[in-house]
Design a protein around this motif. Structure first.
Motif, PDB file in Angstrom:
ATOM      1  N   LEU A 172     -44.744  11.468   0.171  1.00 43.85           N
ATOM      2  CA  LEU A 172     -44.560  12.386   1.293  1.00 43.85           C
ATOM      3  C   LEU A 172     -44.733  13.834   0.855  1.00 43.85           C
ATOM      4  CD1 LEU A 172     -41.517  10.748   3.141  1.00 43.85           C
ATOM      5  CD2 LEU A 172     -43.898  10.786   3.898  1.00 43.85           C
ATOM      6  N   ASP A 173     -44.219  14.156  -0.322  1.00 45.58           N
ATOM      7  CA  ASP A 173     -44.347  15.527  -0.821  1.00 45.58           C
ATOM      8  C   ASP A 173     -45.803  15.914  -1.025  1.00 45.58           C
ATOM      9  OD1 ASP A 173     -43.095  18.006  -1.967  1.00 45.58           O
ATOM     10  OD2 ASP A 173     -44.137  17.317  -3.773  1.00 45.58           O
ATOM     11  N   MET A 174     -46.634  14.965  -1.400  1.00 44.27           N
ATOM     12  CA  MET A 174     -48.053  15.257  -1.559  1.00 44.27           C
ATOM     13  C   MET A 174     -48.693  15.662  -0.235  1.00 44.27           C
ATOM     14  SD  MET A 174     -48.628  15.092  -4.706  1.00 44.27           S
ATOM     15  CE  MET A 174     -50.403  15.286  -4.613  1.00 44.27           C
ATOM     16  N   SER A 175     -48.027  15.293   0.866  1.00 43.18           N
ATOM     17  CA  SER A 175     -48.508  15.700   2.194  1.00 43.18           C
ATOM     18  C   SER A 175     -47.696  16.867   2.756  1.00 43.18           C
ATOM     19  CB  SER A 175     -48.423  14.512   3.165  1.00 43.18           C
ATOM     20  OG  SER A 175     -49.289  13.476   2.754  1.00 43.18           O
ATOM     21  N   GLY A 176     -46.896  17.500   1.898  1.00 42.26           N
ATOM     22  CA  GLY A 176     -46.138  18.674   2.318  1.00 42.26           C
ATOM     23  C   GLY A 176     -44.845  18.371   3.061  1.00 42.26           C
ATOM     24  N   ILE A 177     -44.369  17.118   2.968  1.00 40.32           N
ATOM     25  CA  ILE A 177     -43.167  16.702   3.703  1.00 40.32           C
ATOM     26  C   ILE A 177     -42.013  16.540   2.729  1.00 40.32           C
ATOM     27  CG2 ILE A 177     -42.181  14.958   5.239  1.00 40.32           C
ATOM     28  CD1 ILE A 177     -45.198  14.184   5.846  1.00 40.32           C
ATOM     29  N   ALA A 178     -40.958  17.308   2.923  1.00 40.69           N
ATOM     30  CA  ALA A 178     -39.813  17.297   2.014  1.00 40.69           C
ATOM     31  C   ALA A 178     -38.694  16.437   2.586  1.00 40.69           C
ATOM     32  CB  ALA A 178     -39.301  18.719   1.784  1.00 40.69           C
ATOM     33  N   VAL A 179     -38.407  15.294   1.919  1.00 39.25           N
ATOM     34  CA  VAL A 179     -37.252  14.468   2.247  1.00 39.25           C
ATOM     35  C   VAL A 179     -36.443  14.272   0.974  1.00 39.25           C
ATOM     36  CG1 VAL A 179     -38.474  13.270   4.113  1.00 39.25           C
ATOM     37  CG2 VAL A 179     -38.419  12.247   1.816  1.00 39.25           C
ATOM     38  N   ARG A 180     -35.250  13.781   1.129  1.00 38.44           N
ATOM     39  CA  ARG A 180     -34.373  13.522  -0.020  1.00 38.44           C
ATOM     40  C   ARG A 180     -34.466  12.041  -0.388  1.00 38.44           C
ATOM     41  NH1 ARG A 180     -31.205  16.747  -3.508  1.00 38.44           N
ATOM     42  NH2 ARG A 180     -32.270  18.204  -2.115  1.00 38.44           N
ATOM     43  N   ALA A 181     -34.385  11.736  -1.685  1.00 39.66           N
ATOM     44  CA  ALA A 181     -34.359  10.348  -2.148  1.00 39.66           C
ATOM     45  C   ALA A 181     -33.349  10.212  -3.268  1.00 39.66           C
ATOM     46  CB  ALA A 181     -35.739   9.906  -2.628  1.00 39.66           C
ATOM     47  N   GLY A 182     -32.619   9.107  -3.267  1.00 41.39           N
ATOM     48  CA  GLY A 182     -31.619   8.861  -4.297  1.00 41.39           C
ATOM     49  C   GLY A 182     -30.379   8.247  -3.689  1.00 41.39           C
ATOM     50  N   HIS A 183     -29.238   8.440  -4.371  1.00 39.48           N
ATOM     51  CA  HIS A 183     -27.991   7.882  -3.839  1.00 39.48           C
ATOM     52  C   HIS A 183     -27.212   8.894  -3.009  1.00 39.48           C
ATOM     53  CE1 HIS A 183     -25.961  10.110  -6.993  1.00 39.48           C
ATOM     54  NE2 HIS A 183     -26.526   9.388  -7.946  1.00 39.48           N
ATOM     55  N   HIS A 184     -27.724  10.123  -2.910  1.00 45.58           N
ATOM     56  CA  HIS A 184     -27.169  11.151  -2.025  1.00 45.58           C
ATOM     57  C   HIS A 184     -25.694  11.462  -2.332  1.00 45.58           C
ATOM     58  CE1 HIS A 184     -30.860  10.334   0.117  1.00 45.58           C
ATOM     59  NE2 HIS A 184     -30.474   9.088   0.325  1.00 45.58           N
ATOM     60  N   CYS A 185     -25.330  11.352  -3.607  1.00 43.61           N
ATOM     61  CA  CYS A 185     -23.926  11.586  -4.016  1.00 43.61           C
ATOM     62  C   CYS A 185     -22.973  10.699  -3.214  1.00 43.61           C
ATOM     63  CB  CYS A 185     -23.541  13.052  -3.855  1.00 43.61           C
ATOM     64  SG  CYS A 185     -24.494  14.169  -4.883  1.00 43.61           S
ATOM     65  N   ALA A 186     -23.398   9.454  -2.998  1.00 39.23           N
ATOM     66  CA  ALA A 186     -22.580   8.505  -2.225  1.00 39.23           C
ATOM     67  C   ALA A 186     -22.789   7.100  -2.785  1.00 39.23           C
ATOM     68  CB  ALA A 186     -22.950   8.563  -0.748  1.00 39.23           C
ATOM     69  N   GLN A 187     -22.516   6.921  -4.072  1.00 39.69           N
ATOM     70  CA  GLN A 187     -22.787   5.642  -4.717  1.00 39.69           C
ATOM     71  C   GLN A 187     -21.942   4.489  -4.162  1.00 39.69           C
ATOM     72  OE1 GLN A 187     -22.543   7.370  -8.762  1.00 39.69           O
ATOM     73  NE2 GLN A 187     -24.525   6.413  -9.149  1.00 39.69           N
ATOM     74  N   PRO A 188     -20.662   4.693  -3.834  1.00 35.46           N
ATOM     75  CA  PRO A 188     -19.923   3.585  -3.201  1.00 35.46           C
ATOM     76  C   PRO A 188     -20.555   3.121  -1.888  1.00 35.46           C
ATOM     77  CG  PRO A 188     -18.376   5.172  -4.087  1.00 35.46           C
ATOM     78  CD  PRO A 188     -19.741   5.792  -4.206  1.00 35.46           C
ATOM     79  N   LEU A 189     -21.114   4.052  -1.122  1.00 34.22           N
ATOM     80  CA  LEU A 189     -21.777   3.670   0.116  1.00 34.22           C
ATOM     81  C   LEU A 189     -23.067   2.908  -0.172  1.00 34.22           C
ATOM     82  CD1 LEU A 189     -21.948   3.687   3.178  1.00 34.22           C
ATOM     83  CD2 LEU A 189     -23.013   5.946   3.048  1.00 34.22           C
ATOM     84  N   MET A 190     -23.798   3.325  -1.219  1.00 36.23           N
ATOM     85  CA  MET A 190     -25.010   2.585  -1.594  1.00 36.23           C
ATOM     86  C   MET A 190     -24.644   1.135  -1.947  1.00 36.23           C
ATOM     87  SD  MET A 190     -27.608   4.705  -1.347  1.00 36.23           S
ATOM     88  CE  MET A 190     -26.763   5.537   0.014  1.00 36.23           C
ATOM     89  N   LYS A 191     -23.533   0.953  -2.661  1.00 34.16           N
ATOM     90  CA  LYS A 191     -23.089  -0.391  -3.005  1.00 34.16           C
ATOM     91  C   LYS A 191     -22.750  -1.173  -1.742  1.00 34.16           C
ATOM     92  CE  LYS A 191     -19.791  -2.921  -5.883  1.00 34.16           C
ATOM     93  NZ  LYS A 191     -18.648  -2.808  -6.841  1.00 34.16           N
ATOM     94  N   TRP A 192     -22.093  -0.509  -0.782  1.00 34.75           N
ATOM     95  CA  TRP A 192     -21.740  -1.165   0.480  1.00 34.75           C
ATOM     96  C   TRP A 192     -23.005  -1.564   1.242  1.00 34.75           C
ATOM     97  CZ3 TRP A 192     -22.411  -0.174   5.725  1.00 34.75           C
ATOM     98  CH2 TRP A 192     -21.588  -0.910   6.610  1.00 34.75           C
ATOM     99  N   LEU A 193     -24.049  -0.727   1.181  1.00 35.69           N
ATOM    100  CA  LEU A 193     -25.318  -1.027   1.838  1.00 35.69           C
ATOM    101  C   LEU A 193     -26.149  -2.040   1.060  1.00 35.69           C
ATOM    102  CD1 LEU A 193     -26.415   2.606   2.874  1.00 35.69           C
ATOM    103  CD2 LEU A 193     -25.684   0.784   4.430  1.00 35.69           C
ATOM    104  N   ASP A 194     -25.726  -2.318  -0.175  1.00 33.30           N
ATOM    105  CA  ASP A 194     -26.431  -3.241  -1.068  1.00 33.30           C
ATOM    106  C   ASP A 194     -27.818  -2.723  -1.424  1.00 33.30           C
ATOM    107  OD1 ASP A 194     -26.620  -5.504  -2.671  1.00 33.30           O
ATOM    108  OD2 ASP A 194     -27.504  -6.720  -1.089  1.00 33.30           O
ATOM    109  N   VAL A 195     -27.890  -1.424  -1.718  1.00 39.10           N
ATOM    110  CA  VAL A 195     -29.122  -0.801  -2.196  1.00 39.10           C
ATOM    111  C   VAL A 195     -28.762   0.115  -3.366  1.00 39.10           C
ATOM    112  CG1 VAL A 195     -30.274  -0.885   0.049  1.00 39.10           C
ATOM    113  CG2 VAL A 195     -28.935   1.142  -0.575  1.00 39.10           C
ATOM    114  N   THR A 196     -29.744   0.459  -4.168  1.00 38.33           N
ATOM    115  CA  THR A 196     -29.506   1.402  -5.258  1.00 38.33           C
ATOM    116  C   THR A 196     -29.766   2.842  -4.829  1.00 38.33           C
ATOM    117  OG1 THR A 196     -31.766   1.085  -6.065  1.00 38.33           O
ATOM    118  CG2 THR A 196     -30.041  -0.287  -7.043  1.00 38.33           C
TER     119      THR A 196
END
Length: 408
Positions: free
Chosen positions: A350-374
């Motif tokens: 997306l960044d290569m097309s000039g679109i800025a989004v966030r990727a990662g655990h967003h400082c919410a690792q317990p929620l990532m575990k609850w969602l069953d994603v990394t």
């Protein structure tokens, strides 16, 4: 929303990798409009001085602007008094202050601290540390399948042993808007205090701390078109008066003897050292800017953007969106994953097309575990985004899906 709003933000007038910038990362930090930039420039060019201590003209002007910003914040969140408005570095510092000062004085062995799985790390770790230090029990309110909170589960978690309930108003991942007013009522019925993490709420919703009846409310300037390094802790006056400061020196001192010292009255006893003067000036300008547009209009615009984004993104095969399906139950945040593609790879394409989004655990690792994603990707919308930005995002996601289908 007025399409001319985008013109107030000079940073948006640029190309990234040969494409016009589409900024969809406002949940991490918002961009700054010219009135805020000009307010900071004017302060440094004309009024820069330390506050409260001097009697010269610059000192008086700086003090007037600094304390004027406090009055503006008081009105912005409808606090009872400016004594309830403490300027700090941000939401993280504010939550830590409550944990270290109020928490240490009031939480004992066997007491309970109640939070949720959707909290930002800044609203988890201070309570983890307090619980370890005091021998308290840290409890989590169960989430519904769609990432919302039911009052039934709130009542199940809060007991007469609960001393502190701390909850995010708007999730920085799911976009969920939590019923903090109702939760505060339940907390108070059990003699507990209610701390609200308002970092994702203050930029987007009209806040009335008296109506919410929360005991503490924290937010940051940089997420609401203000400068970085400035934030606010609201606390009910009687609670703040009973709390001890955790930083010592400079601005918070009343009298210093050889072996003992006394502190200034509220709110200055919590503002050690030279205050964040320019930050407060910029925050005041940000509040003026948002109020001129109208928080109700901003909230309405973001619900509209979320609804359109979810509708168009849902048409992409293999794309999963997390959080409430009803746009009315969420802020302008859409967190998602493309099947079998790591969110970091999605964000890079997306960044290569000039679109800025966030990727990662967003400082919410317990929620990532609850969602069953990394990790996940997140698009967050604000007052300067429009439907063309959503179209660019959807186009970029389709291109990313096609690219990785060819690769794999």
């Amino acid at each position: 929303m007025n399409p001319e709003i985008k013109s107030y933000f000079p940073i948006l007038n640029q190309e990234i990798n040969g494409h016009p910038l589409v900024y969809l990362d406002s949940a991490a930090t918002s961009q700054k409009p010219m009135p805020v930039i000009e307010a900071l420039k004017e302060y440094y060019e004309s009024d820069n001085s330390n506050v409260h201590r001097g009697v010269h003209t610059l000192g008086n002007r700086a003090t007037e602007k600094y304390e004027g910003a406090r009055e503006k914040v008081q009105q912005f969140i409808n606090a009872n008094s400016t004594q309830e408005i403490v300027f700090l570095r941000g939401t993280t510092t504010a939550i830590n202050l409550v944990a270290q000062s109020y928490g240490r004085a009031n939480v004992e062995e066997g007491d309970e601290i109640v939070i949720t799985y959707m909290e930002h790390h800044s609203n988890i770790i201070p309570w983890q540390q307090l619980a370890k230090e005091r021998g308290a029990v840290l409890k989590y309110i169960e989430l519904e399948e769609d990432g919302t909170i039911s009052l039934e589960n709130v009542r199940a978690a809060i007991t007469d042993r609960t001393k502190i309930v701390s909850m995010v108003y708007v999730s920085n991942v799911l976009g969920t808007m939590n019923p903090v007013k109702e939760v505060a009522k339940i907390a108070h019925e059990h003699g507990a205090v209610m701390m609200v993490d308002g970092a994702q709420a203050a930029p987007h919703l009209k806040i009335d701390v008296q109506d919410l009846d929360c005991d503490f409310f924290a937010f940051s300037g940089h997420k609401m078109v203000g400068p970085t390094g400035i934030g606010v802790l609201y606390g009910k006056k009687y609670l703040l008066e009973a709390m001890e400061p955790v930083e010592f020196g400079g601005e918070m001192i009343d009298f210093v003897g050889l072996y003992d010292s006394t502190w200034k009255e509220l709110p200055w006893k919590f503002e050690g050292g030279t205050p964040i003067i320019a930050g407060a000036v910029g925050l005041a300008a940000a509040i003026d800017f948002l109020q001129e547009i109208g928080l109700d209009e901003i909230e309405k615009h973001e619900h509209h953007m979320a609804a359109i984004a979810m509708d168009k993104m849902s048409a992409i095969e293999g794309l999963e969106i997390y959080g409430p399906k009803d746009p009315a139950k969420r802020a302008g945040i859409v967190t998602f994953n493309l099947k079998e593609v790591h969110p970091h790879d999605v964000a890079t394409v997306l960044d290569m097309s000039g679109i800025a989004v966030r990727a990662g655990h967003h400082c919410a690792q317990p929620l990532m575990k609850w969602l069953d994603v990394t990790a996940t990707a997140r698009a967050s919308f604000y007052l300067y985004n429009d439907e063309s930005d959503i179209d660019r995002l959807v186009e970029g996601l389709r291109s990313a899906k096609e690219y990785f289908s060819d690769v794999f």
